[in-house]
Structures are given as C-alpha cells and as structure tokens.
Write an enzyme that holds these catalytic residues in place. Structure first.
Site, PDB file in Angstrom:
ATOM      1  N   HIS A   1       0.829  -1.201   0.000  1.00 45.87           N
ATOM      2  CA  HIS A   1       0.000   0.000   0.000  1.00 45.87           C
ATOM      3  C   HIS A   1       0.868   1.259   0.000  1.00 45.87           C
ATOM      4  O   HIS A   1       0.558   2.237  -0.686  1.00 45.87           O
ATOM      5  CB  HIS A   1      -0.917   0.001   1.226  1.00 45.87           C
ATOM      6  CG  HIS A   1      -2.073  -0.944   1.121  1.00 45.87           C
ATOM      7  ND1 HIS A   1      -3.381  -0.537   1.213  1.00 45.87           N
ATOM      8  CD2 HIS A   1      -2.115  -2.291   0.911  1.00 45.87           C
ATOM      9  CE1 HIS A   1      -4.178  -1.582   1.077  1.00 45.87           C
ATOM     10  NE2 HIS A   1      -3.431  -2.658   0.905  1.00 45.87           N
TER      11      HIS A   1
ATOM     12  N   ASP B   1      -5.219   6.271   2.591  1.00 44.26           N
ATOM     13  CA  ASP B   1      -5.510   4.880   2.280  1.00 44.26           C
ATOM     14  C   ASP B   1      -6.898   4.528   2.829  1.00 44.26           C
ATOM     15  O   ASP B   1      -7.333   5.062   3.843  1.00 44.26           O
ATOM     16  CB  ASP B   1      -4.438   3.983   2.922  1.00 44.26           C
ATOM     17  CG  ASP B   1      -4.537   2.539   2.473  1.00 44.26           C
ATOM     18  OD1 ASP B   1      -5.433   1.824   2.982  1.00 44.26           O
ATOM     19  OD2 ASP B   1      -3.735   2.108   1.635  1.00 44.26           O
TER      20      ASP B   1
END
Length: 469
Positions: free
Chosen positions: A17, A117
C-alpha cells in the site's frame, strides 16, 4: 519563489500500500516539477522502514518526505485477528499522532488536500476540520471497489455465510464471484474483520473522491456501473496503472537479472508470492517438485519460512533462511534449470526482461499491474485478503491467467503445478490477450491517455487551490 502546493498522504503499515501511494506521489512530482511538495504519514507496528522496504524509501525524490509514526504495540492481538483487522486497529490507534502531524504541517505550508488509504478513513475528519479536500486512495481493482460500494446492500441480500452461498454472487459491473472468492474479511460474520470491512466500505462516502490505481480500459464495465449506479459517480478517478519505477539494482538482486541475461527469450517462469505470503511445508515441497518436473526454467523468489497461515509473515521480521525448507537435493538437481533467491528482487526489472515467459503470482494488485504493463501472462495463485477476487478477474474476467486447482487437503500438487505452467507458457490466446491489455495500459499513461487526463485534472485543481491561498 512561489510556495509549493502541499499534499499530505496517510498510508498504512503494509509495504504494498505504501509503494502504490508513494508511486502516485512520484508521478505527481515528476509531471509538475517545482509545483508540489508531498508528505506521507505512515503508522507503524514495528520499526520502519524494514530491510525489504529501505531501498524504495532511499530513492524517493527530495520533494517527498515520509514521517514514520511511533510503533503501535498490540502483540496480544496478532494471533487472534485477521491481518486486515491488525492493520485497521494499528491505524486507528495512530490517529492522534496523525492529527498532531497534520495540524503542524497545515500551519507551516500551503496545504490543499489530504489523500488517505482506505484503511485510514478516520483521517478524513481532520481534512474537514482544516477545510481542505480529502480523497481516498484505493490501491486495488475497480471490481473490489464496486464490491465495497455495494457491500451494505449485499449484506442485507445474503444472510448466510458468503462461503456457503449456493450460487455465484452478482456485483455491479463485474463478473459473478463465488462467495469463497470474496475477501477474507467477509468470510465470517462473527469475526471482528467483517464489521471493520463493512464500516470501512461505508466510510468511502466521506471523501471528496476516490483515486483508484486502475484504468478505464482494463475495467470499463465496472467503472461504468459505478458511475451509473454508485454514490460517487464521476468522483471516482482512475489514474493507473501506477507501478513501481526503476530502482538501483544491488548485490543479490543483480544476480537474478544477470542470470536472466543468460536465458533464452520467453523461457523462464518467475515465481513470487510477495513480501508477506507464506505456504505450508507440504505446499512448498509440491511447488518445488512441480517446478523441477515441468522442465521449464524458473526464477523463484522465496521470502519466508513455511507457515500454515498464508499471511503469517506479513507483519513479522523473521530472518530464517527459507532455502533450508526446500526439498532435500532440490537446489542441486535444478542447478542448471532454475535460480532460487531469498529476500528482495527487482520485480519490475525481472518482468520487463525478455527471458520471462510467465509470472506465478499471489495476485496482489501491484504485481498484477506490473505484469500487465510488461505483457507477462500469469498463473494466479492467491493467498489471502482480496487476492482470490483478483485471481478470478484475471482468469475468468480478463482471461490472461490460469488458476491451479487444489486437492482435497487444500494443496496444489506437483502434477497440477506442471499443468498450469505448461498451460500458460504454451497458450497463444492468453499471450495475445495480455499483449492487447499491455497496449491499453501504456496508452492510458500517455499524455492524452485516459488516466493521464484524470491525473492532470486533479493536479491542476490542487495547483489552483494552492495559488488561491
């Protein structure tokens, strides 16, 4: 000199990520030199960056600053909850540090936007307090995004456990999926992970938009369905494929590329299950013996020691040599056939190499996009999280991969390993479709391409806000 427009990112303690979000930032800096400064706030569970991630962080441009927050200690939870829950809890506990850091940045810079995120959705409220725009960065596929946007409705329609649902499940704009191929988080309604996934999906409505690392030509029907039926519509921004850019190759990493230099074109199958995936000892034995029996050349990146839990090593820092767990005599018998290495591999350089003919992958979205950009057909071998959904998209949706079958004990036996290797390496149809997608991927990132137009639209909007402050 005019002050640079400042963008803040909030990532999570998962390397894949972090890489995707920071590659997005690198693209922004590259396209608009001297216009933007980016700060990435990263919650941590252990000391960061890890050995595996250090080469990536060491090569970030000076206009990107990373702030690693104090580690969160929750050892008591590590054996009790799924990986996704561990990540979510660690990020939640880090939010006071995130806000303190964000407030400090806002008082000393030209801050216009916050990009977080999806696991860090709590940070959106800070953007509202600071009167700046906020976006969710979605590092996965549009199919998984559609699943998330649709999940509240799905939760009411299906009352049994998803894995027990007798028929494939319909998701807007997507191929039908068997319940067992939905993400790990939704496989047990009584698990904490289920509630966290449901809540996280609902929080997608908080942001001013969703920036997603996919491209319209790859998942056009899904994007159209989201636009027509979803709550966000035009506020979903496809900017992919954003993949890892070239890095310096050092030490053992260089050995793998040098080995490839001595192999014939399209002759090697590349095997990597990511930096966190693990297999049982029985599965490692069968995979190794299958590679040997296939007679195909192979480059195998073997990160971790065996473990019955597929994601066991994702948040661990074990230093045990995984080569000790290969079948007795395997390395000697395959000395001329394959190359096995431990630790980090320059995956982008490997996939772009002429010698590579196929990629046996865990179906992490970053790896899938890298494979598409370089036109390499895949063997889809998912392990955890949303990887089974990705594997179905690759095999039954886009038809650029084959997926191995498991025996009654949940093992892919050596004969099946041989079958899928032979199937992918010799399939002209899979190769043709992959080359077509490769062209679409490259076109999307050209100056007048679909993703680059979206990227530029966002950047120009942020620049204009910066000038008005």
């Amino acid at each position: 000199m005019e002050a640079k427009t400042h963008i803040v990112l909030v990532s999570i303690p998962v390397l894949s990520h972090q890489v995707s979000l920071l590659e997005f930032a690198k693209q922004l800096i590259h396209l608009y030199k001297n216009s933007f400064h980016v700060t990435c706030i990263i919650p941590t569970i252990s000391n960061s960056p890890s050995i595996a991630s250090k080469p990536f962080f060491d090569t970030l441009p000076s206009s990107i600053q990373c702030i690693f927050l104090p580690p969160i200690n929750f050892d008591d939870l590590k054996n009790e909850v799924l990986l996704e829950s561990q990540v979510q809890i660690s990020v939640f506990k880090s939010m006071p540090y995130v806000f303190e850091t964000l407030r400090s940045i806002s008082t000393n810079s030209n801050l216009v936007a916050l990009i977080v995120d999806g696991f860090a959705h709590e940070a959106h409220k800070f953007a509202k307090e600071l009167s700046i725009l906020s976006y969710t960065y979605f590092p996965g596929s549009a199919m998984v995004l559609s699943m998330c946007l649709y999940f509240s409705k799905l939760d009411k329609i299906i009352t049994c456990e998803y894995k027990d649902h007798p028929t494939p499940i319909e998701i807007p704009g997507c191929i039908s999926l068997h319940g067992r191929d939905l993400p790990d988080s939704v496989q047990d309604r009584s698990n904490l992970a289920y509630n966290l996934f449901h809540h996280r999906s609902q929080q997608l409505h908080q942001a001013d938009g969703i920036i997603i690392n996919s491209f319209h030509e790859l998942e056009s029907e899904t994007f159209d369905a989201i636009s027509q039926n979803g709550p966000y519509g035009p506020n979903v921004y496809p900017v992919g494929p954003i993949i890892q850019t070239r890095r310096n190759i050092k030490n053992q990493a260089c050995e793998s590329v040098l080995w490839l230099d001595n192999q014939p074109p399209n002759s090697v199958i590349y095997i990597s299950f990511g930096s966190g995936g693990t297999h049982s000892q029985d599965q490692i034995n069968e995979l190794a013996l299958g590679l040997e029996l296939s007679k195909y050349k192979f480059l195998w990146v073997n990160w971790r020691q065996p473990n019955d839990k597929a994601s066991a090593s994702y948040l661990s820092n074990d230093e045990v040599d995984p080569l000790h767990f290969l079948p007795l005599g395997f390395l000697e018998r395959t000395k001329g056939q394959g190359f096995v290495m431990c630790g980090w591999a320059p995956q982008v350089e490997v996939l772009k190499h002429d010698a590579i003919g196929a990629f046996l992958t865990h179906c992490g979205w970053n790896s899938i996009l890298e494979s598409i950009v370089h036109g390499v057909s895949m063997i889809a071998w998912p392990l955890f999280a949303e990887q089974r959904s990705n594997a179905e998209l690759m095999t039954n949706g886009l038809r650029i991969a084959m997926r191995p079958k498991y025996d009654s004990k949940g093992i892919v036996v050596k004969e099946e390993v041989v079958n899928v290797i032979k199937g992918v390496m010799e399939s002209e149809e899979i190769g043709r479709r992959m080359k077509e997608l490769q062209k679409f991927a490259n076109c999307a990132m050209m100056e007048d391409g679909s993703s680059m137009k979206t990227f530029s639209m966002l950047a120009l909007k942020w620049k204009s806000l910066g000038k008005s402050m």
